[in-house]
Enzyme design. Structure first.
Site, PDB file in Angstrom:
ATOM      1  N   GLY A   1      42.721  42.501  31.018  1.00  0.00           N
ATOM      2  CA  GLY A   1      43.374  41.208  30.799  1.00  0.00           C
ATOM      3  C   GLY A   1      44.658  41.370  30.015  1.00  0.00           C
TER       4      GLY A   1
ATOM      5  N   VAL B   1      37.933  41.916  36.357  1.00  0.00           N
ATOM      6  CA  VAL B   1      36.912  42.710  35.667  1.00  0.00           C
ATOM      7  C   VAL B   1      35.513  42.090  35.759  1.00  0.00           C
ATOM      8  CG1 VAL B   1      38.377  43.988  34.061  1.00  0.00           C
ATOM      9  CG2 VAL B   1      37.589  41.696  33.443  1.00  0.00           C
TER      10      VAL B   1
ATOM     11  N   ASN C   1      39.244  43.055  26.742  1.00  0.00           N
ATOM     12  CA  ASN C   1      39.942  41.870  26.222  1.00  0.00           C
ATOM     13  C   ASN C   1      39.887  40.674  27.170  1.00  0.00           C
ATOM     14  OD1 ASN C   1      42.343  40.445  24.706  1.00  0.00           O
ATOM     15  ND2 ASN C   1      43.025  40.688  26.834  1.00  0.00           N
TER      16      ASN C   1
ATOM     17  N   SER D   1      35.114  36.509  19.142  1.00  0.00           N
ATOM     18  CA  SER D   1      35.829  35.298  18.695  1.00  0.00           C
ATOM     19  C   SER D   1      35.103  34.773  17.463  1.00  0.00           C
ATOM     20  CB  SER D   1      35.761  34.256  19.818  1.00  0.00           C
ATOM     21  OG  SER D   1      36.152  32.975  19.362  1.00  0.00           O
TER      22      SER D   1
ATOM     23  N   TYR E   1      31.046  29.542  26.299  1.00  0.00           N
ATOM     24  CA  TYR E   1      31.978  30.485  25.652  1.00  0.00           C
ATOM     25  C   TYR E   1      31.322  31.093  24.408  1.00  0.00           C
ATOM     26  CZ  TYR E   1      36.363  32.214  23.587  1.00  0.00           C
ATOM     27  OH  TYR E   1      37.357  33.005  23.050  1.00  0.00           O
TER      28      TYR E   1
ATOM     29  N   ALA F   1      28.686  33.629  25.339  1.00  0.00           N
ATOM     30  CA  ALA F   1      29.284  34.892  25.793  1.00  0.00           C
ATOM     31  C   ALA F   1      29.807  35.691  24.605  1.00  0.00           C
ATOM     32  CB  ALA F   1      30.414  34.603  26.786  1.00  0.00           C
ATOM     33  N   LYS F   2      30.446  35.011  23.661  1.00  0.00           N
ATOM     34  CA  LYS F   2      31.073  35.736  22.545  1.00  0.00           C
ATOM     35  C   LYS F   2      30.038  36.221  21.528  1.00  0.00           C
ATOM     36  CE  LYS F   2      35.318  35.631  24.031  1.00  0.00           C
ATOM     37  NZ  LYS F   2      35.921  36.880  24.554  1.00  0.00           N
TER      38      LYS F   2
HETATM   39  P1  NAD Z   1      45.024  34.544  27.722  1.00  0.00           P
HETATM   40  O1  NAD Z   1      44.456  33.494  28.602  1.00  0.00           O
HETATM   41  O2  NAD Z   1      46.359  34.321  27.082  1.00  0.00           O
HETATM   42  O3  NAD Z   1      45.061  35.949  28.469  1.00  0.00           O
HETATM   43  C1  NAD Z   1      43.938  36.443  29.130  1.00  0.00           C
HETATM   44  C2  NAD Z   1      44.386  37.363  30.240  1.00  0.00           C
HETATM   45  O4  NAD Z   1      43.211  37.801  30.913  1.00  0.00           O
HETATM   46  C3  NAD Z   1      45.275  36.648  31.270  1.00  0.00           C
HETATM   47  O5  NAD Z   1      46.409  37.448  31.579  1.00  0.00           O
HETATM   48  C4  NAD Z   1      44.363  36.479  32.471  1.00  0.00           C
HETATM   49  O6  NAD Z   1      45.057  36.505  33.709  1.00  0.00           O
HETATM   50  C5  NAD Z   1      43.436  37.685  32.314  1.00  0.00           C
HETATM   51  N1  NAD Z   1      42.157  37.489  32.984  1.00  0.00           N
HETATM   52  C6  NAD Z   1      41.414  36.356  33.069  1.00  0.00           C
HETATM   53  N2  NAD Z   1      40.327  36.574  33.810  1.00  0.00           N
HETATM   54  C7  NAD Z   1      40.373  37.875  34.207  1.00  0.00           C
HETATM   55  C8  NAD Z   1      39.540  38.691  35.009  1.00  0.00           C
HETATM   56  N3  NAD Z   1      38.442  38.202  35.566  1.00  0.00           N
HETATM   57  N4  NAD Z   1      39.894  39.972  35.196  1.00  0.00           N
HETATM   58  C9  NAD Z   1      41.026  40.475  34.649  1.00  0.00           C
HETATM   59  N5  NAD Z   1      41.869  39.736  33.909  1.00  0.00           N
HETATM   60  C10 NAD Z   1      41.548  38.457  33.687  1.00  0.00           C
HETATM   61  O7  NAD Z   1      43.912  34.769  26.585  1.00  0.00           O
HETATM   62  P2  NAD Z   1      44.077  35.401  25.119  1.00  0.00           P
HETATM   63  O8  NAD Z   1      44.272  34.294  24.163  1.00  0.00           O
HETATM   64  O9  NAD Z   1      45.059  36.511  25.149  1.00  0.00           O
HETATM   65  O10 NAD Z   1      42.593  35.952  24.891  1.00  0.00           O
HETATM   66  C11 NAD Z   1      42.265  37.327  25.015  1.00  0.00           C
HETATM   67  C12 NAD Z   1      40.842  37.536  24.502  1.00  0.00           C
HETATM   68  O11 NAD Z   1      40.732  37.087  23.149  1.00  0.00           O
HETATM   69  C13 NAD Z   1      39.801  36.734  25.290  1.00  0.00           C
HETATM   70  O12 NAD Z   1      38.631  37.505  25.421  1.00  0.00           O
HETATM   71  C14 NAD Z   1      39.555  35.528  24.405  1.00  0.00           C
HETATM   72  O13 NAD Z   1      38.302  34.946  24.619  1.00  0.00           O
HETATM   73  C15 NAD Z   1      39.692  36.135  23.027  1.00  0.00           C
HETATM   74  N6  NAD Z   1      40.032  35.146  22.011  1.00  0.00           N
HETATM   75  C16 NAD Z   1      41.180  34.404  22.096  1.00  0.00           C
HETATM   76  C17 NAD Z   1      41.461  33.462  21.097  1.00  0.00           C
HETATM   77  C18 NAD Z   1      42.693  32.600  21.149  1.00  0.00           C
HETATM   78  O14 NAD Z   1      42.824  31.703  20.294  1.00  0.00           O
HETATM   79  N7  NAD Z   1      43.626  32.801  22.050  1.00  0.00           N
HETATM   80  C19 NAD Z   1      40.574  33.304  20.020  1.00  0.00           C
HETATM   81  C20 NAD Z   1      39.429  34.073  19.987  1.00  0.00           C
HETATM   82  C21 NAD Z   1      39.158  35.008  20.969  1.00  0.00           C
END
Ligand code: NAD
Length: 261
Positions: free
Chosen positions: A13, A60, A87, A140, A153, A156-157
């Site tokens: 990701g 993934v 990620n 998360s 969510y 999963a986390k």
């Molecule tokens: P984002 O949506 O900005 O980026 C996620 C990326 O993953 C995107 O480019 C998307 O195209 C890609 N993606 C989605 N499904 C996919 C798949 N099946 N296979 C491959 N790629 C895929 O999200 P983010 O904010 O960068 O989050 C990244 C990680 O951090 C995630 O696991 C999210 O749950 C976790 N997270 C984010 C936050 C937040 O506030 N943004 C907080 C806690 C945890």
């Protein structure tokens, strides 16, 4: 010497958001970095713009895609892989549990949790052979607190933490470390969407939801993708050599994710 000099890393990701920032941070630290993303446009852009990071299109959550992804990466690295960052993730649906669809639950588990299983399954034989490796799983604050209206969510986390701690015990004897990072709300497009969705579900203003998040964080702030990338770098570098099995929060200290009207 740079902190990840000579290391090979795969970030899932990594076409945008936190994964993209981690990929750049690792590359700047001397690693050879591959990213995958399900979004073809993001991978095309990355391959045009970021000459030193290799992008591969892969979902993934798909067993076949993950198999092809690892074949491609390992083919280019002569069969080595030092770092895997699981990620990729999606926010999943927002709403009271009884309103949620089975398929949305399954998709949320598949992309946030089962994907990490699929990727680890390919990385581990390589890392065991090397008798070294570092796996970072993105959880998360929703993996350390109850999170109303986001049950798939949060499940999963929390699952990611169970996977991390159990796997760390399974593979520690091979010199492989497994850690989770638990970001708080990260400034950016994804969190804006999450806030708007929750505001719509609850019929309140987005600014109220944003205020609710901030008021329950001790440092009264959102975090930046760079904060998460620096933690990933630390834990994958020599400085993190004796850190494993941990859920590392980078969140300004989330006290609660309660709903506040
Ligand atoms: P984002 O949506 O900005 O980026 C996620 C990326 O993953 C995107 O480019 C998307 O195209 C890609 N993606 C989605 N499904 C996919 C798949 N099946 N296979 C491959 N790629 C895929 O999200 P983010 O904010 O960068 O989050 C990244 C990680 O951090 C995630 O696991 C999210 O749950 C976790 N997270 C984010 C936050 C937040 O506030 N943004 C907080 C806690 C945890």
């Amino acid at each position: 010497m740079k902190k990840l000099q000579g290391k090979t890393a795969l970030v899932t990701g990594g076409g945008s958001g936190i994964g993209y920032t981690i990929a750049h941070t690792f590359e700047a630290a001397g690693a050879t970095v591959w990213v995958c993303d399900a979004d073809t446009g993001r991978i095309d852009q990355l391959n045009e713009r970021d000459r030193n990071i290799r992008g591969i299109v892969a979902d993934v959550g798909s067993e076949n895609d993950v198999q092809n992804l690892f074949e491609s990466v390992l083919n280019e690295t002569d069969g080595t892989l030092d770092i895997l960052v699981n990620n990729a993730g999606i926010s999943g649906p927002n709403g009271p549990l009884e309103t949620l669809q089975l398929q949305a639950w399954l998709d949320t588990l598949r992309i946030n949790l089962i994907s990490a299983f699929l990727c680890c399954r390919h990385a581990l034989p390589v890392m065991k052979g090397q008798r070294s490796g570092s796996i970072v799983n993105l959880s998360s604050t929703a993996g350390t607190h109850g999170y109303p209206l986001r049950t798939p969510y949060a499940s999963a986390k929390w699952g990611i933490i169970g996977l991390t701690k159990s796997l760390a015990m399974e593979v520690g004897g091979y010199g492989i470390r497994v850690n989770a990072i638990c970001p708080g709300p990260v400034s950016g497009a994804r969190m804006d969407r999450v806030i708007d969705d929750e505001a719509e579900t609850r019929g309140i203003d987005s600014s109220k939801v944003r205020e609710q998040f901030t008021s329950q964080i001790s440092l009264k702030c959102f975090v930046e993708a760079e904060d998460i990338a620096q933690m990933a770098l630390f834990v994958c570098s020599e400085q993190g050599a004796r850190i494993s099995g941990q859920a590392l929060s980078v969140d300004g200290h989330t006290e609660s994710l309660s709903l506040i009207d």
